[in-house]
Design a protein around this motif. Sequence first.
Motif, PDB file in Angstrom:
ATOM      1  N   GLU A   1     -15.662  -0.502  -2.729  1.00  0.00           N
ATOM      2  CA  GLU A   1     -14.440  -1.104  -3.257  1.00  0.00           C
ATOM      3  C   GLU A   1     -13.409  -1.161  -2.133  1.00  0.00           C
ATOM      4  N   VAL A   2     -12.907  -2.360  -1.852  1.00  0.00           N
ATOM      5  CA  VAL A   2     -11.961  -2.550  -0.760  1.00  0.00           C
ATOM      6  C   VAL A   2     -10.637  -3.026  -1.338  1.00  0.00           C
ATOM      7  N   ASP A   3      -9.575  -2.318  -1.016  1.00  0.00           N
ATOM      8  CA  ASP A   3      -8.236  -2.720  -1.442  1.00  0.00           C
ATOM      9  C   ASP A   3      -7.444  -3.110  -0.197  1.00  0.00           C
ATOM     10  N   LEU A   4      -7.254  -4.408  -0.033  1.00  0.00           N
ATOM     11  CA  LEU A   4      -6.465  -4.914   1.082  1.00  0.00           C
ATOM     12  C   LEU A   4      -5.064  -5.307   0.642  1.00  0.00           C
ATOM     13  N   GLY A   5      -4.827  -5.288  -0.672  1.00  0.00           N
ATOM     14  CA  GLY A   5      -3.511  -5.633  -1.168  1.00  0.00           C
ATOM     15  C   GLY A   5      -3.042  -6.973  -0.651  1.00  0.00           C
ATOM     16  N   ARG A   6      -1.742  -7.084  -0.530  1.00  0.00           N
ATOM     17  CA  ARG A   6      -1.145  -8.282   0.035  1.00  0.00           C
ATOM     18  C   ARG A   6      -0.789  -7.978   1.479  1.00  0.00           C
ATOM     19  N   GLY A   7      -1.297  -8.755   2.408  1.00  0.00           N
ATOM     20  CA  GLY A   7      -0.993  -8.513   3.811  1.00  0.00           C
ATOM     21  C   GLY A   7      -0.847  -9.814   4.568  1.00  0.00           C
ATOM     22  N   ASP A   8       0.036  -9.826   5.519  1.00  0.00           N
ATOM     23  CA  ASP A   8       0.252 -11.004   6.346  1.00  0.00           C
ATOM     24  C   ASP A   8       0.768 -10.535   7.689  1.00  0.00           C
ATOM     25  N   ALA A   9       0.007 -10.825   8.734  1.00  0.00           N
ATOM     26  CA  ALA A   9       0.373 -10.340  10.066  1.00  0.00           C
ATOM     27  C   ALA A   9       1.726 -10.857  10.517  1.00  0.00           C
ATOM     28  N   ASP A  10       2.166 -11.994   9.958  1.00  0.00           N
ATOM     29  CA  ASP A  10       3.414 -12.605  10.418  1.00  0.00           C
ATOM     30  C   ASP A  10       4.492 -12.620   9.344  1.00  0.00           C
ATOM     31  N   GLU A  11       4.343 -11.821   8.291  1.00  0.00           N
ATOM     32  CA  GLU A  11       5.281 -11.942   7.181  1.00  0.00           C
ATOM     33  C   GLU A  11       6.701 -11.538   7.555  1.00  0.00           C
ATOM     34  N   ASP A  12       6.868 -10.710   8.596  1.00  0.00           N
ATOM     35  CA  ASP A  12       8.205 -10.280   8.991  1.00  0.00           C
ATOM     36  C   ASP A  12       8.613 -10.864  10.333  1.00  0.00           C
ATOM     37  N   LYS A  13       8.164 -12.081  10.595  1.00  0.00           N
ATOM     38  CA  LYS A  13       8.485 -12.726  11.863  1.00  0.00           C
ATOM     39  C   LYS A  13       9.820 -13.462  11.759  1.00  0.00           C
ATOM     40  N   ASP A  14      10.708 -13.194  12.725  1.00  0.00           N
ATOM     41  CA  ASP A  14      11.982 -13.899  12.793  1.00  0.00           C
ATOM     42  C   ASP A  14      11.768 -15.311  13.337  1.00  0.00           C
ATOM     43  N   ASP A  15      12.818 -16.113  13.242  1.00  0.00           N
ATOM     44  CA  ASP A  15      12.737 -17.479  13.744  1.00  0.00           C
ATOM     45  C   ASP A  15      12.440 -17.526  15.242  1.00  0.00           C
ATOM     46  N   ASP A  16      12.841 -16.481  15.966  1.00  0.00           N
ATOM     47  CA  ASP A  16      12.600 -16.465  17.402  1.00  0.00           C
ATOM     48  C   ASP A  16      11.220 -15.908  17.766  1.00  0.00           C
ATOM     49  N   GLY A  17      10.413 -15.594  16.727  1.00  0.00           N
ATOM     50  CA  GLY A  17       9.062 -15.097  16.975  1.00  0.00           C
ATOM     51  C   GLY A  17       8.938 -13.588  16.965  1.00  0.00           C
ATOM     52  N   THR A  18      10.050 -12.863  16.889  1.00  0.00           N
ATOM     53  CA  THR A  18       9.995 -11.410  16.848  1.00  0.00           C
ATOM     54  C   THR A  18       9.395 -10.955  15.515  1.00  0.00           C
ATOM     55  N   VAL A  19       8.422 -10.052  15.596  1.00  0.00           N
ATOM     56  CA  VAL A  19       7.759  -9.548  14.398  1.00  0.00           C
ATOM     57  C   VAL A  19       8.227  -8.128  14.116  1.00  0.00           C
ATOM     58  N   TRP A  20       8.670  -7.896  12.881  1.00  0.00           N
ATOM     59  CA  TRP A  20       9.119  -6.566  12.454  1.00  0.00           C
ATOM     60  C   TRP A  20       8.103  -6.024  11.463  1.00  0.00           C
ATOM     61  N   ARG A  21       7.640  -4.824  11.726  1.00  0.00           N
ATOM     62  CA  ARG A  21       6.632  -4.225  10.856  1.00  0.00           C
ATOM     63  C   ARG A  21       7.067  -2.817  10.462  1.00  0.00           C
ATOM     64  N   TYR A  22       6.857  -2.514   9.188  1.00  0.00           N
ATOM     65  CA  TYR A  22       7.395  -1.275   8.643  1.00  0.00           C
ATOM     66  C   TYR A  22       6.353  -0.535   7.797  1.00  0.00           C
ATOM     67  N   VAL A  23       6.519   0.775   7.724  1.00  0.00           N
ATOM     68  CA  VAL A  23       5.741   1.541   6.746  1.00  0.00           C
ATOM     69  C   VAL A  23       6.247   1.187   5.348  1.00  0.00           C
ATOM     70  N   ALA A  24       5.447   1.454   4.349  1.00  0.00           N
ATOM     71  CA  ALA A  24       5.821   1.083   2.988  1.00  0.00           C
ATOM     72  C   ALA A  24       7.004   1.910   2.480  1.00  0.00           C
ATOM     73  N   VAL A  25       7.023   3.219   2.792  1.00  0.00           N
ATOM     74  CA  VAL A  25       8.073   4.100   2.306  1.00  0.00           C
ATOM     75  C   VAL A  25       8.714   4.793   3.501  1.00  0.00           C
ATOM     76  N   GLY A  26       9.974   4.427   3.764  1.00  0.00           N
ATOM     77  CA  GLY A  26      10.693   5.050   4.874  1.00  0.00           C
ATOM     78  C   GLY A  26      11.841   5.873   4.356  1.00  0.00           C
TER      79      GLY A  26
END
Length: 319
Positions: free
Chosen positions: A293-318
Motif C-alpha cells: 500500500e503506497v500513500d503518496l498523498g497530494r504532491g507537486d515538486a513546483d507547488e510552492d514556486k514563486d513567479d521568479d522560479g524560487t521554490v519554497w518547501r516546508y514540513v507539514a507541521v512547523g
Amino acid sequence: MTINDHLATFCRLPARTFPGPGAPSDSLPAAGSVAWRITSDVYDADEDWADAFARFLDTVDTTEVRALIVGAWQEAYDTAPTGIIEALLAARDRLPALRGLFLGDMVMEECEISWINQTDVTPLLEAFPELEEFGVRGGSGLAFTGLRHTALRSLTMESGGLPAQVVRGVSASDLPALTDLDLWLGTPDYGGDSEVSDLEGILSGTRLPSLRRLALRNSEIQDQVAAAVAGSAVLGRLEVLDLSMGVLTDEGATALLDGGPLTHLKKLDLHHNYLTGPLRDRVRGALEPAGVEVDLGRGDADEDKDDDGTVWRYVAVGE
C-alpha cells in the motif's frame, strides 16, 4: 497543516474528557473503558490542571484506569509541565493498571505545537515500568535520556522541531518490546537540530528487535533520512515505513528505491512530498504490483514556486 483535533482514541480506547468542576459525575463510563483526558485551559483557567487531576483521582476508580491523556495546562506556551509530571509520579501507586500515557494533547487554538513547553519526560517511563504506549506533543524544552524499558510497545514524539538530544536519547534506549516508533523530526526553525547520524541506534537494528512500524517524518532533511533508511539494517524487519510530512524530493525517493528491498512492506507512507510526476509513477510501479500500500498523498515538486522560479518547501507541521 495544523493540529485541529484532540486525540479521538488512545491506547486502543476511545478518548473521554473528564468533566469540569460542577459537572455531574454520576454518568461517567467505566474507569477502564476509555482513555481519560484531563485538561485545564491555557488562558484564564477556572481550574488548574493539578486540581482537575485531584478531582479525577477522587472520583474515578483509578485502579482500573488504563490510559491517561494530559491535555492543556495553564500558560503551556510559557510553562513546562513539571508540576503535572510530579502529580503523576505521586499518583503512580493509585494507577496500577495504567498502560498508556500521552502528554500535551493540545490543538492550535489552545497552543501551537512549537509553542508547547515540555521538560524531561524520562521520569514518567521510569516510574511506570508497565507502560505500553507513551506519546508527547511539543519539542520546546523536551528532554529524553536513554533508558531501558521492557514493556513499552509504542513511542510517539510529535513536534515542529525535535531536539537532537531527544533523538539521541531514543536512539540510545533499550526498548525490546517496541513495535511502533514515530518521531516528528521537524525543522531547525523550531529546534529540530538532529542529523542523520543521531538515528544510528534506531537504524542499526541492534536496539529495537521488535520494531515493525518506523515513522521518521515531518523532517526538513527528509531526503537524507530516506537515504539512511534505504541502507539500514532495520529496513528488512519493518512492515510499515512512514517518511511522510517532510521535504521529500526525487533525490530522497530515488535513494529509497535504489536501496534495500521494499516489497516486503505492507505500507509505505510518503504523503506530503515534493516528488515529480515521473518519480511518483516509479514508486507506484515498483511497489503496488507487489501488494504494498503506497500513500503518496497530494504532491507537486513546483507547488510552492514563486513567479521568479524560487521554490519554497516546508514540513507539514512547523509552528
